[in-house]
Design a protein around this motif. Structure first.
Motif, PDB file in Angstrom:
ATOM      1  N   LYS A 164       0.819  -1.213   0.000  1.00  0.00           N
ATOM      2  CA  LYS A 164       0.000   0.000   0.000  1.00  0.00           C
ATOM      3  C   LYS A 164       0.855   1.267   0.000  1.00  0.00           C
ATOM      4  O   LYS A 164       0.598   2.187  -0.774  1.00  0.00           O
ATOM      5  N   ALA A 165       1.878   1.316   0.843  1.00  0.00           N
ATOM      6  CA  ALA A 165       2.718   2.518   0.911  1.00  0.00           C
ATOM      7  C   ALA A 165       3.387   2.806  -0.431  1.00  0.00           C
ATOM      8  O   ALA A 165       3.479   3.964  -0.851  1.00  0.00           O
ATOM      9  N   LEU A 166       3.826   1.773  -1.119  1.00  0.00           N
ATOM     10  CA  LEU A 166       4.456   1.947  -2.427  1.00  0.00           C
ATOM     11  C   LEU A 166       3.427   2.408  -3.461  1.00  0.00           C
ATOM     12  O   LEU A 166       3.700   3.297  -4.269  1.00  0.00           O
ATOM     13  N   ARG A 167       2.225   1.842  -3.422  1.00  0.00           N
ATOM     14  CA  ARG A 167       1.171   2.279  -4.339  1.00  0.00           C
ATOM     15  C   ARG A 167       0.878   3.758  -4.126  1.00  0.00           C
ATOM     16  O   ARG A 167       0.766   4.517  -5.088  1.00  0.00           O
ATOM     17  N   TYR A 168       0.748   4.162  -2.880  1.00  0.00           N
ATOM     18  CA  TYR A 168       0.435   5.554  -2.570  1.00  0.00           C
ATOM     19  C   TYR A 168       1.545   6.481  -3.047  1.00  0.00           C
ATOM     20  O   TYR A 168       1.278   7.565  -3.575  1.00  0.00           O
ATOM     21  N   GLU A 169       2.780   6.045  -2.878  1.00  0.00           N
ATOM     22  CA  GLU A 169       3.924   6.841  -3.337  1.00  0.00           C
ATOM     23  C   GLU A 169       3.895   7.001  -4.857  1.00  0.00           C
ATOM     24  O   GLU A 169       4.103   8.099  -5.383  1.00  0.00           O
ATOM     25  N   ARG A 170       3.629   5.924  -5.559  1.00  0.00           N
ATOM     26  CA  ARG A 170       3.562   5.978  -7.028  1.00  0.00           C
ATOM     27  C   ARG A 170       2.458   6.926  -7.496  1.00  0.00           C
ATOM     28  O   ARG A 170       2.647   7.709  -8.423  1.00  0.00           O
ATOM     29  N   ILE A 171       1.299   6.820  -6.868  1.00  0.00           N
ATOM     30  CA  ILE A 171       0.158   7.641  -7.292  1.00  0.00           C
ATOM     31  C   ILE A 171       0.429   9.117  -7.018  1.00  0.00           C
ATOM     32  O   ILE A 171       0.079   9.973  -7.825  1.00  0.00           O
ATOM     33  N   ALA A 172       1.081   9.412  -5.909  1.00  0.00           N
ATOM     34  CA  ALA A 172       1.399  10.811  -5.581  1.00  0.00           C
ATOM     35  C   ALA A 172       2.367  11.410  -6.589  1.00  0.00           C
ATOM     36  O   ALA A 172       2.322  12.613  -6.856  1.00  0.00           O
ATOM     37  N   LYS A 173       3.217  10.574  -7.208  1.00  0.00           N
ATOM     38  CA  LYS A 173       4.242  11.064  -8.134  1.00  0.00           C
ATOM     39  C   LYS A 173       3.825  11.035  -9.600  1.00  0.00           C
ATOM     40  O   LYS A 173       4.518  11.592 -10.442  1.00  0.00           O
ATOM     41  N   ARG A 174       2.713  10.381  -9.900  1.00  0.00           N
ATOM     42  CA  ARG A 174       2.392  10.248 -11.325  1.00  0.00           C
ATOM     43  C   ARG A 174       1.969  11.592 -11.915  1.00  0.00           C
ATOM     44  O   ARG A 174       1.300  12.392 -11.251  1.00  0.00           O
ATOM     45  N   PRO A 175       2.345  11.832 -13.167  1.00  0.00           N
ATOM     46  CA  PRO A 175       2.045  13.130 -13.782  1.00  0.00           C
ATOM     47  C   PRO A 175       0.564  13.324 -14.096  1.00  0.00           C
ATOM     48  O   PRO A 175       0.066  14.448 -14.067  1.00  0.00           O
ATOM     49  N   ASP A 176      -0.144  12.234 -14.392  1.00  0.00           N
ATOM     50  CA  ASP A 176      -1.556  12.323 -14.747  1.00  0.00           C
ATOM     51  C   ASP A 176      -2.406  11.972 -13.533  1.00  0.00           C
ATOM     52  O   ASP A 176      -2.376  10.844 -13.057  1.00  0.00           O
ATOM     53  N   PRO A 178      -2.394  12.904 -10.091  1.00  0.00           N
ATOM     54  CA  PRO A 178      -1.826  12.452  -8.815  1.00  0.00           C
ATOM     55  C   PRO A 178      -2.839  12.654  -7.687  1.00  0.00           C
ATOM     56  O   PRO A 178      -3.674  13.547  -7.752  1.00  0.00           O
ATOM     57  N   PHE A 179      -2.758  11.801  -6.690  1.00  0.00           N
ATOM     58  CA  PHE A 179      -3.626  11.907  -5.519  1.00  0.00           C
ATOM     59  C   PHE A 179      -2.755  11.952  -4.272  1.00  0.00           C
ATOM     60  O   PHE A 179      -1.684  11.345  -4.237  1.00  0.00           O
ATOM     61  N   ASP A 180      -3.261  12.618  -3.228  1.00  0.00           N
ATOM     62  CA  ASP A 180      -2.564  12.542  -1.945  1.00  0.00           C
ATOM     63  C   ASP A 180      -3.039  11.274  -1.223  1.00  0.00           C
ATOM     64  O   ASP A 180      -3.956  10.588  -1.673  1.00  0.00           O
ATOM     65  N   ALA A 181      -2.404  10.976  -0.088  1.00  0.00           N
ATOM     66  CA  ALA A 181      -2.690   9.727   0.629  1.00  0.00           C
ATOM     67  C   ALA A 181      -4.159   9.612   1.026  1.00  0.00           C
ATOM     68  O   ALA A 181      -4.759   8.538   0.897  1.00  0.00           O
ATOM     69  N   GLN A 182      -4.754  10.702   1.487  1.00  0.00           N
ATOM     70  CA  GLN A 182      -6.160  10.664   1.898  1.00  0.00           C
ATOM     71  C   GLN A 182      -7.076  10.359   0.708  1.00  0.00           C
ATOM     72  O   GLN A 182      -7.976   9.530   0.810  1.00  0.00           O
ATOM     73  N   ALA A 183      -6.816  10.990  -0.418  1.00  0.00           N
ATOM     74  CA  ALA A 183      -7.649  10.775  -1.599  1.00  0.00           C
ATOM     75  C   ALA A 183      -7.532   9.345  -2.110  1.00  0.00           C
ATOM     76  O   ALA A 183      -8.539   8.735  -2.485  1.00  0.00           O
ATOM     77  N   ILE A 184      -6.312   8.797  -2.116  1.00  0.00           N
ATOM     78  CA  ILE A 184      -6.158   7.428  -2.612  1.00  0.00           C
ATOM     79  C   ILE A 184      -6.762   6.430  -1.628  1.00  0.00           C
ATOM     80  O   ILE A 184      -7.330   5.419  -2.028  1.00  0.00           O
ATOM     81  N   ARG A 185      -6.665   6.719  -0.349  1.00  0.00           N
ATOM     82  CA  ARG A 185      -7.288   5.841   0.652  1.00  0.00           C
ATOM     83  C   ARG A 185      -8.800   5.806   0.433  1.00  0.00           C
ATOM     84  O   ARG A 185      -9.408   4.734   0.423  1.00  0.00           O
ATOM     85  N   GLU A 186      -9.397   6.978   0.209  1.00  0.00           N
ATOM     86  CA  GLU A 186     -10.835   7.036  -0.061  1.00  0.00           C
ATOM     87  C   GLU A 186     -11.178   6.289  -1.346  1.00  0.00           C
ATOM     88  O   GLU A 186     -12.191   5.591  -1.413  1.00  0.00           O
ATOM     89  N   ARG A 187     -10.320   6.427  -2.347  1.00  0.00           N
ATOM     90  CA  ARG A 187     -10.550   5.713  -3.610  1.00  0.00           C
ATOM     91  C   ARG A 187     -10.472   4.201  -3.390  1.00  0.00           C
ATOM     92  O   ARG A 187     -11.322   3.467  -3.879  1.00  0.00           O
ATOM     93  N   ASP A 188      -9.452   3.758  -2.668  1.00  0.00           N
ATOM     94  CA  ASP A 188      -9.327   2.322  -2.361  1.00  0.00           C
ATOM     95  C   ASP A 188     -10.599   1.795  -1.702  1.00  0.00           C
ATOM     96  O   ASP A 188     -11.163   0.788  -2.129  1.00  0.00           O
ATOM     97  N   TYR A 189     -11.046   2.488  -0.655  1.00  0.00           N
ATOM     98  CA  TYR A 189     -12.225   2.035   0.081  1.00  0.00           C
ATOM     99  C   TYR A 189     -13.461   2.020  -0.817  1.00  0.00           C
ATOM    100  O   TYR A 189     -14.247   1.074  -0.800  1.00  0.00           O
ATOM    101  N   GLY A 190     -13.620   3.077  -1.612  1.00  0.00           N
ATOM    102  CA  GLY A 190     -14.764   3.147  -2.513  1.00  0.00           C
ATOM    103  C   GLY A 190     -14.754   2.022  -3.533  1.00  0.00           C
ATOM    104  O   GLY A 190     -15.791   1.425  -3.831  1.00  0.00           O
TER     105      GLY A 190
END
Length: 193
Positions: A127-139, A141-153
């Motif tokens: 999970k931590a690596l996924r969150y790091e990748r998503i925060a860095k992607r150019p198209d 990007p999400f912060d940790a809270q947004a990706i956590r909400e996306r995961d849960y949804g």
């Protein structure tokens, strides 16, 4: 028309949570000349048809994805993918990648329509690596809270866990892109895809 196993058709679905490396795997398969059916494109096309704008934060897509499954059926996207797959098969394609299969309902619909032809590969990463990748992607990007909400949804509302849990193969994607591609090649060789 239901396609039987003897039709020599093979469908490959890449599943996993956001940031796991699904797109990297699908991009590799595209370089091999394998056609793909992108489930997200069906959502984007239907949004455009209805005049719904895509937002940079992905919220309009998420809301539309959930709404269309509630109003048109949980298998709406799968039915579009099935129609596209049939068109490709009719045109002579025997190997097709399904990019973006989300839910248990979608998995069951495709499995029912194409019995014995579907292989699921789950790409997983910590999970931590996924969150790091998503925060860095150019198209988008999400912060940790947004990706956590996306995961849960995606788990709670979209049944995303089922196809990952039932996958035929797993690739732990915690290394390089080359490692991911090499692991994918091994599976492709094993399943003669």
């Amino acid at each position: 028309m239901v396609f039987m196993k003897h039709d020599n058709v093979k469908l490959l679905a890449i599943v996993g949570m956001a940031g796991s490396g699904k797109s990297v795997a699908v991009d590799y398969l595209a370089t091999c000349g394998i056609p793909k059916i992108h489930f997200g494109n069906m959502i984007y096309q239907e949004m455009a048809k209805r005049g719904i704008e895509r937002t940079t934060d992905g919220k309009s897509e998420k809301a539309f994805r959930e709404m269309i499954r509630q109003t048109e059926g949980k298998d709406w996207v799968a039915q579009q993918a099935i129609a596209n797959a049939k068109d490709l098969i009719e045109a002579g394609q025997k190997r097709i990648v399904l990019d973006g299969l989300y839910s248990w309902t979608e998995y069951r619909a495709i499995q029912h329509e194409f019995p014995g032809t579907l292989t699921l590969i789950a790409i997983v990463a910590p999970k931590a690596l996924r969150y790091e990748r998503i925060a860095k992607r150019p198209d988008r990007p999400f912060d940790a809270q947004a990706i956590r909400e996306r995961d849960y949804g995606e788990i709670e509302n979209m049944e995303k866990g089922g196809p990952i849990a039932i996958a035929d193969y797993y690739i732990i994607n915690d290394g390089s892109v080359e490692d991911l591609e090499n692991n994918l090649k091994k599976i492709l060789k094993e399943i003669q895809f």
